[in-house]
Design a protein around this motif. Structure first.
Motif, PDB file in Angstrom:
ATOM      1  N   ILE A  31      47.774  41.837  42.308  1.00 24.55           N
ATOM      2  CA  ILE A  31      47.454  40.407  42.148  1.00 24.55           C
ATOM      3  C   ILE A  31      45.947  40.207  42.337  1.00 24.55           C
ATOM      4  O   ILE A  31      45.319  39.405  41.634  1.00 24.55           O
ATOM      5  N   GLY A  32      45.367  40.992  43.262  1.00 26.69           N
ATOM      6  CA  GLY A  32      43.922  40.892  43.510  1.00 26.69           C
ATOM      7  C   GLY A  32      43.084  41.319  42.312  1.00 26.69           C
ATOM      8  O   GLY A  32      41.908  40.961  42.205  1.00 26.69           O
ATOM      9  N   SER A  33      43.687  42.081  41.388  1.00 26.53           N
ATOM     10  CA  SER A  33      42.942  42.511  40.193  1.00 26.53           C
ATOM     11  C   SER A  33      42.959  41.428  39.105  1.00 26.53           C
ATOM     12  O   SER A  33      42.278  41.556  38.091  1.00 26.53           O
ATOM     13  N   MET A  34      43.770  40.365  39.318  1.00 19.87           N
ATOM     14  CA  MET A  34      43.828  39.296  38.300  1.00 19.87           C
ATOM     15  C   MET A  34      42.602  38.393  38.449  1.00 19.87           C
ATOM     16  O   MET A  34      41.968  38.330  39.495  1.00 19.87           O
ATOM     17  N   LYS A  35      42.270  37.679  37.352  1.00 15.82           N
ATOM     18  CA  LYS A  35      41.126  36.757  37.403  1.00 15.82           C
ATOM     19  C   LYS A  35      41.381  35.684  38.463  1.00 15.82           C
ATOM     20  O   LYS A  35      42.531  35.267  38.646  1.00 15.82           O
ATOM     21  N   ARG A  36      40.302  35.190  39.097  1.00 16.48           N
ATOM     22  CA  ARG A  36      40.482  34.087  40.039  1.00 16.48           C
ATOM     23  C   ARG A  36      41.049  32.882  39.283  1.00 16.48           C
ATOM     24  O   ARG A  36      40.590  32.547  38.198  1.00 16.48           O
ATOM     25  N   GLY A  37      42.070  32.265  39.852  1.00 16.36           N
ATOM     26  CA  GLY A  37      42.662  31.103  39.182  1.00 16.36           C
ATOM     27  C   GLY A  37      43.693  31.464  38.122  1.00 16.36           C
ATOM     28  O   GLY A  37      43.989  30.662  37.241  1.00 16.36           O
ATOM     29  N   SER A  38      44.261  32.675  38.199  1.00 20.83           N
ATOM     30  CA  SER A  38      45.325  33.051  37.248  1.00 20.83           C
ATOM     31  C   SER A  38      46.639  32.367  37.625  1.00 20.83           C
ATOM     32  O   SER A  38      46.805  31.870  38.743  1.00 20.83           O
ATOM     33  N   TYR A  39      47.550  32.387  36.673  1.00 20.97           N
ATOM     34  CA  TYR A  39      48.894  31.833  36.901  1.00 20.97           C
ATOM     35  C   TYR A  39      49.900  32.974  36.747  1.00 20.97           C
ATOM     36  O   TYR A  39      49.803  33.773  35.810  1.00 20.97           O
ATOM     37  N   ASP A  78      55.574  41.100  45.821  1.00 25.35           N
ATOM     38  CA  ASP A  78      55.529  41.122  47.278  1.00 25.35           C
ATOM     39  C   ASP A  78      55.470  39.661  47.745  1.00 25.35           C
ATOM     40  O   ASP A  78      54.522  38.939  47.423  1.00 25.35           O
ATOM     41  N   ARG A  79      56.497  39.242  48.467  1.00 22.82           N
ATOM     42  CA  ARG A  79      56.638  37.832  48.856  1.00 22.82           C
ATOM     43  C   ARG A  79      55.361  37.274  49.484  1.00 22.82           C
ATOM     44  O   ARG A  79      54.838  36.240  49.078  1.00 22.82           O
ATOM     45  N   ASP A  80      54.840  37.998  50.494  1.00 20.52           N
ATOM     46  CA  ASP A  80      53.712  37.443  51.251  1.00 20.52           C
ATOM     47  C   ASP A  80      52.397  37.588  50.493  1.00 20.52           C
ATOM     48  O   ASP A  80      51.476  36.791  50.704  1.00 20.52           O
ATOM     49  N   ALA A  81      52.313  38.581  49.596  1.00 22.97           N
ATOM     50  CA  ALA A  81      51.095  38.722  48.789  1.00 22.97           C
ATOM     51  C   ALA A  81      50.945  37.507  47.868  1.00 22.97           C
ATOM     52  O   ALA A  81      49.831  37.038  47.624  1.00 22.97           O
ATOM     53  N   VAL A  82      52.071  36.987  47.366  1.00 20.13           N
ATOM     54  CA  VAL A  82      52.026  35.786  46.515  1.00 20.13           C
ATOM     55  C   VAL A  82      51.491  34.605  47.313  1.00 20.13           C
ATOM     56  O   VAL A  82      50.611  33.867  46.861  1.00 20.13           O
ATOM     57  N   VAL A  83      51.998  34.440  48.533  1.00 21.95           N
ATOM     58  CA  VAL A  83      51.552  33.321  49.379  1.00 21.95           C
ATOM     59  C   VAL A  83      50.050  33.452  49.648  1.00 21.95           C
ATOM     60  O   VAL A  83      49.287  32.489  49.499  1.00 21.95           O
ATOM     61  N   ARG A  84      49.626  34.670  50.009  1.00 18.16           N
ATOM     62  CA  ARG A  84      48.192  34.879  50.314  1.00 18.16           C
ATOM     63  C   ARG A  84      47.322  34.563  49.092  1.00 18.16           C
ATOM     64  O   ARG A  84      46.264  33.950  49.218  1.00 18.16           O
ATOM     65  N   ALA A  85      47.784  34.972  47.923  1.00 26.11           N
ATOM     66  CA  ALA A  85      46.971  34.764  46.718  1.00 26.11           C
ATOM     67  C   ALA A  85      46.874  33.281  46.350  1.00 26.11           C
ATOM     68  O   ALA A  85      45.842  32.827  45.853  1.00 26.11           O
ATOM     69  N   LEU A  86      47.928  32.514  46.614  1.00 25.11           N
ATOM     70  CA  LEU A  86      47.856  31.069  46.355  1.00 25.11           C
ATOM     71  C   LEU A  86      46.926  30.408  47.369  1.00 25.11           C
ATOM     72  O   LEU A  86      46.151  29.509  47.028  1.00 25.11           O
ATOM     73  N   GLU A  87      46.990  30.880  48.611  1.00 23.50           N
ATOM     74  CA  GLU A  87      46.143  30.270  49.644  1.00 23.50           C
ATOM     75  C   GLU A  87      44.662  30.595  49.418  1.00 23.50           C
ATOM     76  O   GLU A  87      43.793  29.776  49.689  1.00 23.50           O
ATOM     77  N   LEU A 144      45.407  33.185  42.850  1.00 21.81           N
ATOM     78  CA  LEU A 144      46.358  32.561  41.924  1.00 21.81           C
ATOM     79  C   LEU A 144      46.167  31.046  41.993  1.00 21.81           C
ATOM     80  O   LEU A 144      46.112  30.478  43.091  1.00 21.81           O
ATOM     81  N   ALA A 145      46.094  30.407  40.820  1.00 23.94           N
ATOM     82  CA  ALA A 145      46.040  28.932  40.786  1.00 23.94           C
ATOM     83  C   ALA A 145      47.445  28.356  40.793  1.00 23.94           C
ATOM     84  O   ALA A 145      47.625  27.165  41.069  1.00 23.94           O
ATOM     85  N   GLY A 146      48.433  29.184  40.494  1.00 27.89           N
ATOM     86  CA  GLY A 146      49.807  28.688  40.514  1.00 27.89           C
ATOM     87  C   GLY A 146      50.803  29.830  40.398  1.00 27.89           C
ATOM     88  O   GLY A 146      50.486  30.889  39.829  1.00 27.89           O
TER      89      GLY A 146
END
Ligand SMILES: NC(=O)c1ccc[n+]([C@@H]2O[C@H](COP(=O)([O-])OP(=O)(O)OC[C@H]3O[C@@H](n4cnc5c(N)ncnc54)[C@H](O)[C@@H]3O)[C@@H](O)[C@H]2O)c1
Length: 385
Positions: free
Chosen positions: A272-280, A291-300, A304-306
């Motif tokens: 997820i960290g390799s995706m562009k900032r603000g990806s969906y 990974d459940r918590d990686a998704v939460v961290r990336a939104l925070e 991830l923008a969404g």
């Protein structure tokens, strides 16, 4: 005579509906690749009825009881004392749905010596321990294609909802009773011109690509089975050898691979960290691919923008599951593949599989995931044990 144990989700909270919202649903005879829709000898339901909940019984009771078989239907599936686990030891067939999965673990399979057939009324048989099914000679079959377009429509809806920030704008109207346009616009973009990728271009993934093509986006995909050149050319697809190449290349990524050892936990902090900032990121495949918590961290963090989708682990998720409260999400319960339209098809496919199995005639190859002690049919293309 066979005992068929069927695990379905509960009826609506206010009771089983006396009539559906619409009088009929479109008839689909063939799926996009030419596969015929289910062909049971008959069905005992009206297409468009609620069939997937306990009182709907997938429309199976009359057919099975007329032949002297026993049908047990329950939503009670968790723990040693659940109806599912109490009825399992002498069941010949288990029917379950991914929306309310009866997890057939290796341990439970070892306690079910008569079990010969596990049917997924829907698509995705990862709630069955496929290795244990292989080892124990259990046939696993699913209603291939029955809800693929249903899920593709849901994924497209959620991609648009995330990019345009639809849900917060809707809440301004309903919850806040307000009219602050800047609040509604501050995270809202057009999809036009973005790069959209799918991980896995099977039945659902290709349908998502086809539905997005008219939005004037750049389409990317990865799949371990590459699409024919004419399809790549028709949709102007950019192929990526793997998801590690796809993820940084797109603004929106929609996941459509089965959950199996190759895909479990694939979307971790690093990917997820390799995706562009603000990806969906949209996941209507299986929750455990992320990974459940990686998704939460990336939104925070804003990586991830969404995030949206309809699949959770476990199902049902606890009331304090972090995906219920994370920022900028558009999650629904696991509903995309159980529209009333889809239910008519997978109930008919379940009946077709049972008709075949009970009469000793072959189950369609495309419905098979495991058969005769090995991955078979659709399963040999999409799964690994
Ligand atoms: N949310 C829902 O209600 C719902 C409903 C139906 C299916 N699903 C999920 O969607 C999945 C896909 O469904 P489908 O009908 O498109 O299945 P499919 O079998 O047609 O397609 C799966 C594709 O995944 C590809 N694949 C498998 N492992 C891969 C990997 N490691 N890397 C890249 N590609 C890989 C396969 O080559 C295949 O093309 C199902 O397995 C299920 O988990 C969800």
């Amino acid at each position: 005579m066979a005992k068929i144990l069927c695990v379905l989700y509960d009826d609506p909270a206010d009771g089983f509906p006396p009539s559906p919202a619409r009088d009929d649903i479109p008839t689909i005879d063939r799926y996009p690749d030419g596969q015929s829709a289910p062909t049971p000898e008959a069905v005992d339901f009206h297409p468009g009825e609620l069939l997937g909940s306990v009182s709907g019984e997938l429309g199976l009771r009359r057919f099975l009881e007329q032949q002297g078989h026993e049908l047990v239907v329950t939503s009670d599936k968790e723990g040693d004392h659940s109806v599912f686990q109490r009825e399992l030891p002498d069941a010949d067939v288990v029917i379950s749905q991914p929306f309310w999965p009866a997890y057939l673990t290796a341990e439970l399979i070892s306690r079910a010596p008569r079990l010969k057939l596990a049917i997924t009324a829907g698509i995705g048989s990862d709630h069955v321990d496929l290795e244990a099914a292989v080892d124990n000679g259990i046939t696993v079959a699913e209603a291939t294609y029955s809800n693929s377009i249903s899920v593709a429509e849901h994924a497209v809806m959620q991609i648009l909802a995330l990019v345009r920030d639809y849900l917060p704008a809707h809440r301004i109207v309903t919850d806040d009773r307000g009219w602050n346009i800047a609040d509604a616009a501050r995270r809202s973009y057009d999809l036009e011109g973005m790069s959209v990728g799918v991980m896995a271009a099977g039945r659902i993934g290709i349908a998502v690509l086809r539905r997005l093509a008219p939005f004037d986006v750049a389409l990317h995909y990865t799949d371990k089975n590459r699409l024919p050149t004419e399809v790549e050319e028709e949709l102007n697809l950019v192929f990526h050898e793997d998801v590690h190449s796809l993820a940084p290349a797109v603004d929106v990524l929609s996941i459509h691979a089965p959950l199996h050892p190759e895909t479990k936990g694939l979307f971790d902090d690093e990917l997820i960290g390799s995706m562009k900032r603000g990806s969906y990121l949209v996941n209507t495949a299986r929750a455990a691919i992320c990974d459940r918590d990686a998704v939460v961290r990336a939104l925070e963090s804003g990586r991830l923008a969404g995030y949206a989708g309809d699949v959770w682990h476990p199902q049902p998720p606890p009331t304090d599951h972090p995906w219920r409260d994370m920022p900028h999400h558009g999650m629904t319960p696991h509903v995309s593949g159980t529209t009333l339209s889809a239910q008519a098809r997978y109930a008919a496919a379940t009946r077709e599989i049972l008709e075949n199995w009970l009469s000793g005639t072959p189950i369609r190859d495309e419905y098979l995931i495991v058969d005769q002690g090995r991955l078979a049919g659709s399963g040999s293309r999409s799964y690994t044990t």
